[in-house]
Design an enzyme around this catalytic site. Structure first.
Site, PDB file in Angstrom:
ATOM      1  N   CYS A   2       0.839  -1.195   0.000  1.00  0.00           N
ATOM      2  CA  CYS A   2       0.000   0.000   0.000  1.00  0.00           C
ATOM      3  C   CYS A   2       0.875   1.246   0.000  1.00  0.00           C
ATOM      4  CB  CYS A   2      -0.874   0.005   1.257  1.00  0.00           C
ATOM      5  SG  CYS A   2      -1.837  -1.503   1.437  1.00  0.00           S
ATOM      6  N   ARG A  27       3.682   1.202  -6.910  1.00  0.00           N
ATOM      7  CA  ARG A  27       3.641   0.132  -5.906  1.00  0.00           C
ATOM      8  C   ARG A  27       2.479  -0.819  -6.138  1.00  0.00           C
ATOM      9  NH1 ARG A  27       6.401   1.977  -1.085  1.00  0.00           N
ATOM     10  NH2 ARG A  27       4.986   0.916   0.335  1.00  0.00           N
ATOM     11  N   ASN A 100      -0.300   0.501   6.164  1.00  0.00           N
ATOM     12  CA  ASN A 100       0.395  -0.411   5.243  1.00  0.00           C
ATOM     13  C   ASN A 100       0.991  -1.510   6.107  1.00  0.00           C
ATOM     14  OD1 ASN A 100       1.726  -1.622   3.139  1.00  0.00           O
ATOM     15  ND2 ASN A 100       3.434  -0.173   3.120  1.00  0.00           N
ATOM     16  N   GLY A 101       0.678  -2.765   5.793  1.00  0.00           N
ATOM     17  CA  GLY A 101       1.205  -3.882   6.579  1.00  0.00           C
ATOM     18  C   GLY A 101       0.111  -4.903   6.855  1.00  0.00           C
ATOM     19  N   LYS A 486      15.652 -17.330 -15.530  1.00  0.00           N
ATOM     20  CA  LYS A 486      16.042 -15.962 -15.160  1.00  0.00           C
ATOM     21  C   LYS A 486      17.129 -15.444 -16.092  1.00  0.00           C
ATOM     22  CE  LYS A 486      13.347 -14.564 -13.004  1.00  0.00           C
ATOM     23  NZ  LYS A 486      12.400 -15.580 -13.102  1.00  0.00           N
ATOM     24  N   HIS A 505      23.854 -38.109 -21.111  1.00  0.00           N
ATOM     25  CA  HIS A 505      23.068 -38.841 -22.133  1.00  0.00           C
ATOM     26  C   HIS A 505      22.867 -37.995 -23.390  1.00  0.00           C
ATOM     27  CE1 HIS A 505      22.327 -42.119 -19.366  1.00  0.00           C
ATOM     28  NE2 HIS A 505      22.100 -41.214 -18.443  1.00  0.00           N
ATOM     29  N   LYS A 604       4.460  -8.786 -18.439  1.00  0.00           N
ATOM     30  CA  LYS A 604       4.443  -9.188 -17.033  1.00  0.00           C
ATOM     31  C   LYS A 604       3.358 -10.221 -16.774  1.00  0.00           C
ATOM     32  CE  LYS A 604       5.526  -9.430 -12.807  1.00  0.00           C
ATOM     33  NZ  LYS A 604       6.723 -10.238 -12.479  1.00  0.00           N
TER      34      LYS A 604
HETATM   35  C1  AGP Z   1       8.792 -15.073 -14.674  1.00  0.00           C
HETATM   36  O1  AGP Z   1      10.141 -14.603 -14.563  1.00  0.00           O
HETATM   37  C2  AGP Z   1       8.265 -14.937 -16.060  1.00  0.00           C
HETATM   38  N1  AGP Z   1       8.167 -13.555 -16.350  1.00  0.00           N
HETATM   39  C3  AGP Z   1       7.039 -15.762 -16.405  1.00  0.00           C
HETATM   40  O2  AGP Z   1       7.527 -17.050 -16.636  1.00  0.00           O
HETATM   41  C4  AGP Z   1       5.891 -15.875 -15.364  1.00  0.00           C
HETATM   42  O3  AGP Z   1       6.348 -16.603 -14.253  1.00  0.00           O
HETATM   43  C5  AGP Z   1       4.743 -16.664 -16.023  1.00  0.00           C
HETATM   44  O4  AGP Z   1       4.266 -15.897 -17.106  1.00  0.00           O
HETATM   45  C6  AGP Z   1       3.592 -16.968 -15.060  1.00  0.00           C
HETATM   46  O5  AGP Z   1       3.020 -15.767 -14.616  1.00  0.00           O
HETATM   47  P1  AGP Z   1       2.005 -15.829 -13.348  1.00  0.00           P
HETATM   48  O6  AGP Z   1       2.816 -16.334 -12.203  1.00  0.00           O
HETATM   49  O7  AGP Z   1       1.526 -14.422 -13.173  1.00  0.00           O
HETATM   50  O8  AGP Z   1       0.900 -16.781 -13.701  1.00  0.00           O
END
Ligand code: AGP
Length: 609
Positions: A2, A27, A100-101, A486, A505, A604
């Protein structure tokens, strides 16, 4: 997380409060509100949705007030709604509070206050605060807030406004940030610097347990009733830098928020005597749990990697078969799911299209669905039968870090919750695991404090390498998958994760001189096997970075570099092992000049199939 703002001075408060809340939008929030006092009358405006909805409610009618508080809410307890928005007021509407918390003991306080005759309007934990102030307020607002604090357990940054004290704001913080802005004849409270940086660069940072009393005459700060002499810092950030808390990128800021995210996600869920786990949003009865014959974990990307950790952990503790599926595969493979299957859906955003579709597929087949998600009121949270929230706060960087690590906590606490009901774990083992869980936030902090130099140096190797391997066995393999993703998604290095025993393998053919290989080796039951795999790799000329626990003296004999982690149970190792991998990927991305927070091609939240 928050956002909080407070103002007292000689200018109109509402525009300053709204401007401050706008600077805190990064945020993440789902509702907002302000409370102001003008001519000794308290006025409250709140709205679910974005700030423009709140501005519509205010509609320019700011009562010319010179004092007020404002809030953007990131829901934890209670869905996003007008009535759950802050500020919250007491029974009389003369006391308003923003917070916030997480108030850990809000249920017992709410019951006590209701028994005292207080009437509640919301589902939130926060609303106990104004009613506590009302209960204790005689004539001095400071002492009423001190008495409120004495009753509360949990984390808070909170500001109190009282109609009967129209020239005073009182604020207190514990485990959540709150800063004071010092202007010319005007003063500010804020969760973070961006909210006030356009008005003043002179700030005081409240420390845990300190209470600040703010009037137009100035600020007094107390701790345990004793005045505290606070120094003023001068901030030299610009607004953009301030939104990242002074970090160069959101991702490294969020990596560094992980100790708090872990602490918040554990708060209120582990019994004080470590005898078990309490999950308020999970309503599985013992009979329903005993009928579980299989567990299906479904997710995408990083969340899927958390699910693989879940498989190892749940099968080891619960002795129930666990399948883990990528959501986009699960929904089209006619999965063997029925009313005796517990389906665990993991999703940071709670909006991933494939994962949501998988949830619906599982429900159509009669399964009970538990979601592990970071967004209260998200589609997945709403459609699941039960929810384990990760309280990581909003994750801005596309690459998931603090959400992943708290998803792991979600998996562990759900497992212990089920284990207790199934009586699958001796009391001393439960206590041992929960005690070690509780130490993880501080241990993650140790890694962040001690390893960044080494990891930044190792990451230099990716200035010239386009390929890399992550290898491990068991839980280390599960984390290797996440480390590989990552590195790929933020530095564009083609990384692959391999079960250490599988490399020979075929893929071993790709191991050439100096190729970077990150070898995870935290699992004692397969340590020797992993070591022999590492030697196979080293024998072919690779540059091997080993990851193991402090105290291990063997690994360093077979690798080029060793990253040492604080000791924890092998079962819990993923929570710590992933942190250096996140940092390594971050530094690699920076060295390669990539767009760390917004990598090419990625979004995202993938709300399309
Ligand atoms: C995470 O680093 C990635 N950007 C991506 O794999 C993400 O984890 C995936 O799209 C799932 O998203 P969600 O956890 O919001 O469902």
């Amino acid at each position: 997380m928050c956002g909080i703002v407070g103002y007292i001075g000689n200018r109109r408060a509402v525009p300053i409060l709204l401007d401050g809340l706008k600077k805190l939008e990064y945020r993440g929030y789902d509702s907002a509100g302000v409370a102001v006092i003008e001519k000794e009358k308290l006025y409250l405006n709140r709205s679910v949705g974005k700030l423009h909805m709140l501005e519509g409610r205010i509609n320019g009618n700011d009562h010319q007030a010179r004092i007020g508080i404002g809030h953007t809410r990131w829901a934890t307890h209670g869905r996003p709604s007008d009535s759950n928005s802050h500020p919250h007021t007491d029974c009389t509407g003369k006391i308003a509070v923003v917070h916030n918390g997480i108030i850990e003991n809000f249920l017992e306080l709410k019951e006590w206050l209701e028994a005292e005759g207080h009437v509640f309007q919301s589902e939130t934990d926060t609303e106990v605060l104004p009613h506590l102030v009302e209960h204790y307020l005689k004539d001095d607002l400071l002492s009423a807030v001190e008495k409120m604090v004495a009753r509360v357990r949990g984390s808070y940054a909170t500001v109190v406004l009282s109609e009967d004290h129209p020239d005073t704001l009182v604020a207190v913080r514990k485990d959540n940030p709150l800063i004071i802005g010092v202007g010319e004849g005007e003063y500010f409270f804020a969760s973070d610097i961006p909210a006030i940086i356009n008005y003043t660069k002179k700030v005081m940072v409240l420390a845990d347990g300190e209470i600040a009393v703010m009037t137009t005459q100035g600020i007094r700060v107390y701790k345990d009733g004793i005045p505290v002499d606070k120094k003023i810092d001068i901030i030299d950030w610009d607004t953009k830098a301030a939104e990242k808390g002074g970090y160069p990128h959101f991702m490294i800021k969020e990596i560094n928020e992980q100790p708090r995210a872990l602490r918040d996600t554990l708060t209120g869920r582990i019994a004080p005597d470590y005898s078990g786990v309490e999950l308020k949003e999970v309503n599985l009865t013992d009979d329903e749990i005993k009928r579980i014959q299989k567990i299906a974990i479904v997710a995408c990307g990083t969340a899927y990697h958390a699910g693989i950790v879940g498989k190892y952990v749940m099968e080891k503790i619960l002795r129930i078969p666990v399948e883990v599926d990528i959501a986009s595969e699960f929904r089209y493979r006619d999965p063997l799911i029925d009313e005796n299957t517990l389906t665990v859906i993991i999703s940071q955003s709670g909006e991933t299209a494939d994962t949501l579709a998988a949830l619906r597929e599982a429900k159509n087949r009669g399964a009970r669905v538990v979601a592990i998600t970071n967004v209260v009121g998200s589609s997945i949270a709403r459609e699941a039968d039960d929810v384990v929230y990760t309280w990581a706060g909003p994750e801005i960087a596309v690459a998931s870090t603090k959400a992943y690590i708290t998803q792991l906590i979600g998996v562990y606490i759900l497992t212990m919750y089920l284990a207790k009901s199934l009586d699958m774990i001796p009391k001393e083992d439960m206590e041992n695991i929960l005690r070690h869980l509780y130490r993880l936030p501080n241990q993650a902090q140790e890694i962040l404090d001690n390893l960044s130099g080494q990891l930044n140096e190792i990451a230099e190797v990716f200035k010239k390498w386009e390929d890399a391997f992550f290898v491990g066995r068991g839980l280390d393999y599960a984390v290797a998958l996440e480390g590989s993703l990552k590195l790929k998604e933020i530095s564009y290095v083609h990384a692959e994760a391999y079960a250490a025993g599988e490399l020979k393998h075929g893929t071993l053919a790709l191991i050439v001189d100096n190729i970077p290989v990150i070898a995870l080796s935290t699992q004692p039951d397969v340590f020797e096997k992993t070591l022999s795999n590492i030697r196979e790799i080293k024998a072919r000329g690779a540059y091997v970075i080993g990851v193991t626990f402090e105290g291990d003296t063997e690994l360093k004999k077979s690798v080029d570099q060793v990253i040492y982690l604080p000791q924890t149970l092998p079962l819990l190792a993923p929570v710590l092992t992933v942190v250096p991998l996140q940092m390594l990927s971050y530094y690699a991305s920076v060295h390669r000049g990539c767009d760390v927070d917004q990598p090419r091609n990625l979004a995202k939240s993938v709300t399309v199939e």
